[in-house]
Design a protein around this motif. Structure first.
Motif, short mmCIF file in Angstrom:
data_model
loop_
_atom_site.label_atom_id
_atom_site.label_comp_id
_atom_site.label_asym_id
_atom_site.label_seq_id
_atom_site.Cartn_x
_atom_site.Cartn_y
_atom_site.Cartn_z
N ARG A 111 0.80 -1.07 0.09
CA ARG A 111 0.00 0.00 -0.14
C ARG A 111 0.85 1.31 -0.28
O ARG A 111 0.60 2.09 -0.68
N THR A 112 2.07 1.03 0.72
CA THR A 112 2.94 2.28 0.90
C THR A 112 3.53 2.53 -0.70
O THR A 112 3.59 3.70 -0.99
N MET A 113 4.04 1.36 -1.21
CA MET A 113 4.67 1.54 -2.62
C MET A 113 3.58 2.03 -3.49
O MET A 113 4.17 2.83 -4.25
N LEU A 114 2.20 1.62 -3.40
CA LEU A 114 1.32 2.05 -4.55
C LEU A 114 0.96 3.58 -4.11
O LEU A 114 0.84 4.49 -5.17
N GLY A 115 1.12 4.06 -2.94
CA GLY A 115 0.57 5.41 -2.66
C GLY A 115 -0.87 5.41 -2.35
O GLY A 115 -1.93 4.55 -2.88
N SER A 116 -1.28 6.25 -1.46
CA SER A 116 -2.95 6.52 -0.97
C SER A 116 -3.45 6.74 -2.11
O SER A 116 -4.86 6.24 -2.13
N GLU A 117 -3.57 7.48 -3.11
CA GLU A 117 -4.21 7.90 -4.16
C GLU A 117 -4.82 6.54 -4.95
O GLU A 117 -5.90 6.51 -5.63
N VAL A 118 -3.80 5.90 -5.23
CA VAL A 118 -3.89 4.63 -6.07
C VAL A 118 -4.92 3.70 -5.40
O VAL A 118 -5.79 3.31 -5.76
N CYS A 119 -4.63 3.38 -3.91
CA CYS A 119 -5.20 2.63 -3.10
C CYS A 119 -6.87 3.02 -3.00
O CYS A 119 -7.82 2.49 -2.85
#
Length: 122
Positions: free
Chosen positions: A42-50
């Motif tokens: 989740r950190t790697m993807l980023g909050s906007e993506v999640c």
């Protein structure tokens, strides 16, 4: 497997206890399946993506919709990071006050972005 990963990323919030996901190895595979740390991913993807991952998953294909020709999830994830308009279109799907017309327009516009078409021809 993808559906479970998507739902886990979407539901996780800061402070959620650590969750690890390890799918079964494919039948006949000689190597063990990976173990995914959902918090790290989740950190790697980023909050906007999640926050918008359900939109990307639905529009690019999941168990209940057909996938788009020649387009994978990676393109949708990249567009969320790089294209403000695509992100805004994704956010329409999460707004409680979005009308059916708003959602249709945003979905059509998102598909135009995915295929690098000209806006205004939706």
């Amino acid at each position: 497997m993808t559906d479970i990963l998507i739902v886990l990323w979407w539901h996780m919030t800061p402070g959620t206890p650590s969750i690890y996901f390890r799918p079964e190895s494919r039948q006949g595979s000689k190597r063990a399946s990976r173990c995914w740390n959902m918090e790290v991913m989740r950190t790697m993807l980023g909050s906007e993506v999640c926050v918008n991952i359900l939109f990307v998953h639905a529009i690019l294909g999941c168990d209940t919709t057909s996938s788009l020709y020649g387009v994978g999830k990676k393109i949708g994830l990249k567009l969320i990071h790089t294209t403000k308009v695509f992100l805004e279109q994704a956010q329409v799907f999460s707004k409680r006050d979005s009308t059916q017309a708003d959602i249709i327009k945003a979905g059509e516009s998102a598909l135009v972005h995915i295929y690098k078409g000209l806006q205004g021809y939706t």
